[in-house]
Design an enzyme around this catalytic site. Structure first.
Site, PDB file in Angstrom:
ATOM      1  N   ALA A 144       0.790  -1.233   0.000  1.00 54.20           N
ATOM      2  CA  ALA A 144       0.000   0.000   0.000  1.00 54.20           C
ATOM      3  C   ALA A 144       0.827   1.290   0.000  1.00 54.20           C
ATOM      4  O   ALA A 144       0.422   2.264  -0.628  1.00 54.20           O
ATOM      5  CB  ALA A 144      -0.925   0.004   1.215  1.00 54.20           C
ATOM      6  N   ALA A 145       1.938   1.321   0.709  1.00 49.37           N
ATOM      7  CA  ALA A 145       2.666   2.596   0.859  1.00 49.37           C
ATOM      8  C   ALA A 145       3.252   3.038  -0.487  1.00 49.37           C
ATOM      9  O   ALA A 145       3.610   2.176  -1.294  1.00 49.37           O
ATOM     10  CB  ALA A 145       3.783   2.425   1.889  1.00 49.37           C
ATOM     11  N   PRO A 146       3.334   4.360  -0.726  1.00 44.11           N
ATOM     12  CA  PRO A 146       2.975   5.468   0.164  1.00 44.11           C
ATOM     13  C   PRO A 146       1.506   5.887   0.122  1.00 44.11           C
ATOM     14  O   PRO A 146       1.157   6.874   0.750  1.00 44.11           O
ATOM     15  CB  PRO A 146       3.872   6.604  -0.332  1.00 44.11           C
ATOM     16  CG  PRO A 146       4.027   6.330  -1.792  1.00 44.11           C
ATOM     17  CD  PRO A 146       4.028   4.843  -1.935  1.00 44.11           C
ATOM     18  N   GLY A 147       0.653   5.151  -0.606  1.00 43.50           N
ATOM     19  CA  GLY A 147      -0.773   5.354  -0.384  1.00 43.50           C
ATOM     20  C   GLY A 147      -1.559   6.070  -1.470  1.00 43.50           C
ATOM     21  O   GLY A 147      -2.734   6.359  -1.266  1.00 43.50           O
ATOM     22  N   SER A 148      -0.946   6.366  -2.613  1.00 46.65           N
ATOM     23  CA  SER A 148      -1.713   7.017  -3.687  1.00 46.65           C
ATOM     24  C   SER A 148      -2.907   6.161  -4.100  1.00 46.65           C
ATOM     25  O   SER A 148      -4.035   6.653  -4.217  1.00 46.65           O
ATOM     26  CB  SER A 148      -0.841   7.239  -4.924  1.00 46.65           C
ATOM     27  OG  SER A 148       0.197   8.140  -4.632  1.00 46.65           O
ATOM     28  N   ASP A 187       4.718  -8.785   5.828  1.00 47.29           N
ATOM     29  CA  ASP A 187       5.064  -9.240   4.483  1.00 47.29           C
ATOM     30  C   ASP A 187       3.770  -9.743   3.845  1.00 47.29           C
ATOM     31  O   ASP A 187       3.140 -10.674   4.347  1.00 47.29           O
ATOM     32  CB  ASP A 187       6.099 -10.363   4.590  1.00 47.29           C
ATOM     33  CG  ASP A 187       6.568 -10.851   3.212  1.00 47.29           C
ATOM     34  OD1 ASP A 187       5.784 -10.797   2.235  1.00 47.29           O
ATOM     35  OD2 ASP A 187       7.726 -11.301   3.129  1.00 47.29           O
ATOM     36  N   CYS A 245       4.683  -1.073 -12.556  1.00 45.58           N
ATOM     37  CA  CYS A 245       5.077   0.040 -13.421  1.00 45.58           C
ATOM     38  C   CYS A 245       6.318  -0.374 -14.193  1.00 45.58           C
ATOM     39  O   CYS A 245       7.280   0.384 -14.300  1.00 45.58           O
ATOM     40  CB  CYS A 245       5.304   1.309 -12.604  1.00 45.58           C
ATOM     41  SG  CYS A 245       6.435   1.135 -11.229  1.00 45.58           S
TER      42      CYS A 245
END
Lengths: 181, 340
Positions: free
Chosen positions: B138-142, B188, B267
Site C-alpha cells: 500500500a505505501a505510500p498510499g496514492s 510481508d 510500473c
C-alpha cells in the site's frame, strides 16, 4: 459494547501504546478507569462545535496510547494491534480536549459554533503558524478555523483563542507559507 | 535530449568540462537504452517509445472526492491562478506550470499528486462503498487513498506494507486526505494474516471482496520521472523480484472470496514481472484473467517471451507504453477468483 480490556489473555486493563482499544459506549460499560466514552466524545463535539452526533454514526472511536482517540469507519475487533486505524481525531489527556487538524478538516464543515472565519491573508498567516491578535465574542479555547475556498466556508485547522489572540495549532509538518502569494 | 538530473547524479566529484559531460551523457543514454532495447520486439513503434521515455512527465493531481468535488477543486485551482488540463479520468488534472503541493486545495487535502497511469489499477478494481478490500503493497498510499475514495470512505480497507518508513508516509497521506476507513498493517504481504480482523468470536477468517496487488517492481516504466531508475537494472534483480510478486499475488487470490476481484499491476515492462507472474498464479490458484475496460491506448499482454509461452488468457492484461498516451509505462491485469 465493552471497552478493550481483553476477555482473555493479557488480563490487565489499561492503555497500551501500540494497540487500539475501542471506546466503551458509556461510563457504565467502562472497565479502564478514566477512558473516554463514545457518549462523552459525541457530547463534546455537540457542545463545543454544534456537530450533531449523527455525523459520526458510521464511525467508531478507539484509544491508542493514553488520551489519543482515533475515528474509524471500518470494522475491526477490539483490541487490535496494528499501525493505523482511521484518522487521529481527538486528544483527551488534558483538561481541555483538543481536536486534530485532520478531524477538523474532515468533520469541521458540520460545526455551527466556535468557528472563526478568516480572510485569505489571515488564513495564510495561520497556515504559516503565526499567532494573530483578534476580537472574538465566542468561547475561549480550541476553535475550528475556516476560510472561504471555491465559494464555501472550508475548515482549515485548529486555533487556540486566549487573551485576545488566535494561536495557530497547525503542526509544523503541515505548515506552508503562502503569505507572499 | 541530455537530462541534467542524470548528468548530475553521475558526475564524479571534481569531474567537469564539456568533454567529461559528453562522455557521461553517452554512457547514461546507452545504459538506459540497453535495458529498454530488450523490449523492441514487443513495442509497436520503438522510436516513439524511445523518444517518450526521454521526455519528462507533467505534474498530475487526483481530486480527493472524500473531501470535495471535481468542480470545487477546479474552481479552487482557478482562484489560485493555476491552469489545469484534462486527463483520461475526470478526477485527474494535469498542472503543466505548477508544483502540485503549493496551493490552497492541496492544503485542504483536496488534491493528491499522482501520475496518470498510477490511477489505473484502483479504477479497474472499482470497489463499492461497504466492501472489504485489501491493498497488499500500500505505501505510500496514492492507490490506497484512491480506493478509499471509490469506497466513499465506507467499508473496511486493509492497507499492508512491509516497510515502517513507508508506512509513515502512507499514514500521513491517508490522514491529509481524511481517509477514515483504512486499517494499516505492517507485514510481508506473502504471509498476510486475516486473523487481526476476524470478528469477535468468529471461527472462520473473513475474506476480501477485492484486492489490489500493486507490487514492488523494477520500475522501468517510471524512467520519465526518475531518469536514473535503470542504472542499477540487472536481469537477476528482475528474476528475484518476480518470485516475490508471485508470492504476493497468490496470497491475494487466496484471501479473496470466490467471485471476488484481484487487480495485479506493475510500473514495469519486463514480461518476467508481468505476464509470467500471471501465468504462474493461473497454474497454482483457482482464478481467471479477464478482460478489462480501459479508456487509454494500450497493447495486449504478451503470450510469448524469451523462449517461454504463457497461458493465452494473459493477453487480457493491458500494457501501457509511454508513447501511447504520453504517460509513464504501466501493466495491469484483472483477475476473478473462481473458488476451489
Amino acid at each position: 459494547m465493552t471497552d478493550g480490556s481483553a476477555p482473555s489473555g493479557d488480563g490487565a486493563a489499561g492503555n497500551r501504546s501500540h494497540r487500539f482499544d475501542r471506546l466503551p459506549a458509556t461510563t457504565e460499560d467502562r472497565r479502564v478507569p478514566d477512558r473516554p466514552t463514545r457518549t462523552g466524545v459525541l457530547e463534546w463535539w455537540d457542545e463545543r462545535f454544534g456537530v450533531d452526533p449523527s455525523v459520526f454514526e458510521n464511525h467508531t472511536f478507539w484509544e491508542r496510547g493514553s488520551g489519543k482517540i482515533w475515528a474509524f469507519a471500518g470494522e475491526s475487533p477490539s483490541p487490535v494491534d496494528i499501525e493505523g486505524l482511521g484518522v487521529a481525531f481527538l486528544r483527551t489527556r488534558r483538561e481541555h480536549w483538543k481536536p486534530t487538524l485532520e478531524a477538523v478538516q474532515r468533520f469541521g464543515g458540520h460545526a455551527t459554533r466556535n468557528v472563526m472565519a478568516l480572510s485569505r491573508a489571515e488564513a495564510a498567516a495561520f497556515l504559516a503558524g503565526e499567532d494573530q491578535e483578534r476580537d472574538w465574542d465566542g468561547d475561549w479555547g480550541y476553535l475550528v478555523v475556516a476560510h472561504e475556498l471555491a465559494g464555501e466556508r472550508e475548515p482549515l485547522g485548529v486555533g487556540l483563542y486566549v487573551h485576545g489572540e488566535l494561536r495557530s495549532q497547525v503542526p509544523k509538518g503541515r505548515r506552508r507559507d503562502f503569505r507572499e502569494d | 535530449m541530455p537530462d541534467r538530473r542524470v548528468l548530475q547524479s553521475h558526475a564524479a566529484p571534481g569531474a567537469g568540462g564539456a568533454e567529461n559531460e559528453g562522455v557521461f551523457t553517452g554512457r547514461v543514454h546507452r545504459t538506459r537504452m540497453d535495458v529498454l532495447a530488450r523490449y523492441e520486439p514487443l513495442v509497436d513503434d520503438f522510436e516513439a517509445f524511445r523518444a517518450a521515455c526521454e521526455r519528462p512527465l507533467p505534474s498530475v493531481v487526483r481530486v480527493n472526492t472524500i473531501k470535495t468535488t471535481v468542480e470545487r477543486a477546479r474552481e479552487a485551482l482557478d482562484e489560485s491562478g493555476i491552469g489545469v488540463e484534462a486527463c483520461w479520468h475526470d478526477e485527474l488534472l494535469a498542472l503543466p506550470d505548477a508544483q502540485p503541493g503549493r496551493n490552497w486545495p492541496y492544503v485542504h487535502g483536496w488534491l493528491h499528486g499522482q501520475e496518470e497511469v498510477s490511477a489505473v489499477p484502483a479504477a479497474v478494481l472499482d470497489p463499492a462503498p461497504g466492501d472489504r478490500v485489501w491493498d497488499a503493497c500500500a505505501a505510500p498510499g496514492s492507490k490506497t487513498t484512491q480506493l478509499a475514495a471509490l469506497m466513499d470512505d465506507r467499508g473496511t480497507l486493509v492497507a499492508t506494507d512491509n516497510n515502517l518508513g513507508r508506512i509513515s508516509a502512507l499514514r500521513s497521506n491517508a490522514e491529509r486526505l481524511g481517509v477514515t476507513n483504512v486499517a494499516i498493517t505492517h507485514e510481508d504481504a506473502r504471509n498476510h494474516s486475516l486473523k487481526p480482523f476476524a470478528a469477535d468470536g468468529a471461527t472462520e477468517d473473513v475474506e476480501y471482496d477485492a484486492a489490489l496487488v500493486d507490487v514492488p517492481c523494477s520500475c522501468e516504466g517510471t524512467v520519465r520521472k526518475n531518469p536514473d531508475t535503470l542504472d542499477e537494472w540487472t536481469l537477476s534483480h528482475v528474476e528475484g523480484i518476480a518470485g516475490v510478486q508471485k508470492g504476493i499475488l497468490r496470497r491475494a487470490v487466496q484471501a479473496t472470496r470466490p467471485g471476488g476481484t484481484v487487480v495485479y499491476s506493475t510500473c514495469t515492462f519486463a514480461p518476467e514481472e508481468n505476464e509470467a507472474v500471471l501465468d504462474h498464479v493461473l497454474g497454482e490458484e483457482p482464478c481467471e484473467v479477464v478482460l478489462l475496460d480501459l479508456p487509454l491506448a494500450h497493447a495486449p499482454g504478451v503470450t510469448e517471451w524469451d523462449g517461454e509461452s504463457y497461458d493465452p488468457a494473459v493477453a487480457n492484461a493491458k500494457r501501457i507504453y509511454p508513447h501511447h498516451n504520453d504517460t509513464g509505462g504501466f501493466f495491469c491485469a484483472k483477475i476473478e477468483v473462481t473458488g476451489a
